[in-house]
Design a protein around this motif. Structure first.
Motif, short mmCIF file in Angstrom:
data_model
loop_
_atom_site.label_atom_id
_atom_site.label_comp_id
_atom_site.label_asym_id
_atom_site.label_seq_id
_atom_site.Cartn_x
_atom_site.Cartn_y
_atom_site.Cartn_z
N TYR A 451 0.74 -1.11 -0.03
CA TYR A 451 -0.01 -0.04 0.06
C TYR A 451 0.72 1.12 0.17
N GLY A 454 2.54 2.90 -3.15
CA GLY A 454 1.53 3.42 -4.07
C GLY A 454 0.86 4.66 -3.50
N ALA A 455 0.43 4.62 -2.14
CA ALA A 455 0.07 5.97 -1.63
C ALA A 455 1.03 7.01 -1.77
N GLU A 458 0.53 8.45 -5.15
CA GLU A 458 -0.61 9.22 -5.25
C GLU A 458 -0.73 10.40 -4.57
N ARG A 488 -8.97 2.74 -3.41
CA ARG A 488 -8.58 1.78 -4.39
C ARG A 488 -7.37 1.08 -4.06
N LEU A 489 -6.32 1.93 -3.59
CA LEU A 489 -4.95 1.25 -3.44
C LEU A 489 -5.20 0.17 -2.13
#
Length: 538
Positions: A451, A454-455, A458, A488-489
């Motif tokens: 997670y 990717g966070a 973003e 979504r992540l």
């Protein structure tokens, strides 16, 4: 045999700007002493110190020297005049060479790295030769923080206490600084002062912390952006660095009080060290004394302008600890905002209040560099921390906002779904194995690894699209879209981790029940008088 001098000998690694050539006398990789480092700071991109706590410590030394050679070590006419003086130096494009030469000439004898028959080795205590047992020295493996000493496991290098490899003077001086700022508490080499033998030290002033530094396109810009104006009553003759003092401090008392920025930056160490050079090669160190510097330590950490300070539930003020698993973006609102959200009531480092006052030609290009050492309060060293942001200081908030700024919303959303993912994965695992007391770390750690990277991407993608003019409500952040993106992540990470058991009846039931945690407890949220979900805290 010539003695090594910190001002002139090439001890400090730097990264030169493209097209800039290191001056005559530099090391094979462009290393320089402190004097050429200051003279050519505008041609240097950054320090190239590989050990983050040594980088952090060296920056503080350089801030103090920069203040001295520019006259920014006092603000007799107030802080507004001080800011104007700093902008004039920025506009000149380099640090004043006459100020550098005058300072180096005045204090040259205090910058020798080794003791030359009664001298004052730089940042060291020559009295240790008499006050410590020569048979109980620490050794170079204890000095170099990346080496294992005694029966400890190897970390970066494999060395033996029976045949230690002498480190270079460059490696030794950086480790010296690391010890002074980040050294451990507890048992150390015994030191006898006035007939009393003691072998306990208190932890260094920055031990276990993460410091945050404004960083420009050149070292010249970085050093000026990292200065904090002194109070109007501060006088350079009283605000002294350790090497500027006429006498060595009394080891039976507390460390000298910080009377201004220079003493605060350089004089808060509580350890005493003395390097022993190779008698046949002064560019190498063969031994070291490491012991306590003051019999009376400090009950609280001294103030530091580069730490995030926050409060415990009991109301006690403490600096945010270094955490190697925590990405820098998760601290960004605590760095940029005047009133960041969070139960700990964090306060951004004081240096950023003054970095935002730098010339507008430079502030938009300033990044944040985080440097630290994840350690416990005593003697355990865990991991280095070194991270940098894109240019962000143009977003610094100059006053408290009436509504939560966009950067705070972004951070909270990213943290919230990371916490929900952790809770959901632990619940799913415990239900699947039918053991409510299991720590469930396996799935939680696996999910975090999926997670958080990717966070972070973003976060920076949406941060780059925020409005800088201050004219758009909430910085132009599309809150629902950002929430959906982080959700979504979290869903993707949850599904990837639990996929291995989702094909079984028991696994599918456990996964489906826990998956709802990612959306929040809707029943609790809709109940009359229900409290809202707690906001994630740093």
């Amino acid at each position: 045999m010539p003695l090594t001098n910190v001002l002139d000998d090439p001890l400090f690694p730097v990264r030169w700007r493209p097209g800039s050539a290191p001056p005559v006398g530099s090391g094979p990789e462009g290393e320089v002493g402190l004097r050429p480092l200051l003279r050519h700071a505008h041609e240097i991109e950054n320090l190239a110190v590989a050990i983050p706590p040594a980088h952090s410590a060296l920056l503080r030394i350089l801030y103090a020297l920069t203040a001295r050679v520019t006259g920014l070590d006092q603000a007799l006419d107030g802080r507004e005049a001080w800011i104007l003086r700093r902008d004039e130096i920025l506009a000149a494009g380099q640090l004043p060479s006459d100020g550098i030469d005058a300072y180096c000439a005045r204090h040259h004898s205090r910058f020798f790295l080794f003791d030359d028959a009664g001298g004052r080795p730089w940042m060291q205590d020559p009295r240790l030769v008499e006050e410590c047992d020569a048979a109980g020295t620490a050794g170079v493996n204890k000095l170099i923080v990346t080496r294992p000493a005694g029966n400890n496991h190897a970390w970066f290098t494999h060395t033996s206490d029976t045949r230690p490899v002498p480190p270079s003077a460059s490696e030794a001086v950086l480790s010296l600084l690391t010890w002074l700022f980040y050294g451990p508490s507890g048992k150390c080499s015994a030191r006898t002062v006035n007939g009393t033998k003691t072998s306990n030290a208190t932890g260094g002033p920055l031990r276990g912390t993460l410091s945050y530094h404004p960083e420009g396109g050149t070292l010249f810009q970085t050093l000026l952006a990292g200065l904090v104006p002194p109070k109007q009553q501060v006088r350079p003759a009283e605000d002294l660095c350790p090497w500027e003092r006429e006498t060595l401090p009394d080891p039976e008392g507390p460390p000298p009080a910080a009377t201004g920025p220079c003493s605060q930056l350089t004089g808060q160490g509580v350890h005493a060290l003395l390097l022993v050079p190779d008698p046949e090669d002064a560019s190498r160190v063969v031994d070291a004394y490491i012991t306590w510097g003051y019999r009376t330590g400090r009950a609280a950490r001294p103030d530091d302008d580069f730490l995030i300070w926050q409060k415990s539930q009991a109301g006690n003020r403490y600096p945010r600890h270094a955490n190697s698993s925590r990405a820098l973006w998760r601290d960004l609102d605590a760095l940029l905002l005047a009133e960041p959200p969070g139960q700990a009531r964090p306060r951004r480092p004081a240096v950023f209040d003054w970095a935002q006052e730098i010339s507008e030609d430079f502030v938009e290009d300033l990044r944040v560099r985080a440097l630290g050492f994840e350690q416990d309060s005593q003697a355990k060293d865990l991991q280095f921390v070194d991270a940098a942001t894109p240019p962000v200081l143009g977003y610094l908030e100059r006053r408290a906002a009436t509504s939560r700024p966009a950067v705070g919303q972004l951070r909270v959303l990213g943290e919230r779904f990371g916490q929900r993912l952790d809770r959901a994965l632990r619940r799913a695992w415990r239900t699947y194995v039918n053991d409510p007391k299991d720590d469930a770390d396996a799935w939680a750690v696996n999910g975090a690894a999926r997670y958080w990277p990717g966070a972070e991407r973003e976060f920076w993608r949406r941060f780059a699209g925020l409005d800088r003019t201050g004219t758009t409500l909430d910085g132009g952040l599309d809150g629902p879209a950002a929430r959906a993106a982080f959700l979504r992540l979290a869903l993707a990470a949850f599904d990837e981790v639990t996929d291995q058991v989702a094909g079984t009846q028991r696994g599918a039931k456990a996964v489906q029940e826990a998956r709802t945690d990612l959306f929040g407890d809707r029943r609790a949220a809709s109940a009359p008088g229900a409290a809202k979900e707690k906001e994630p805290t740093p």
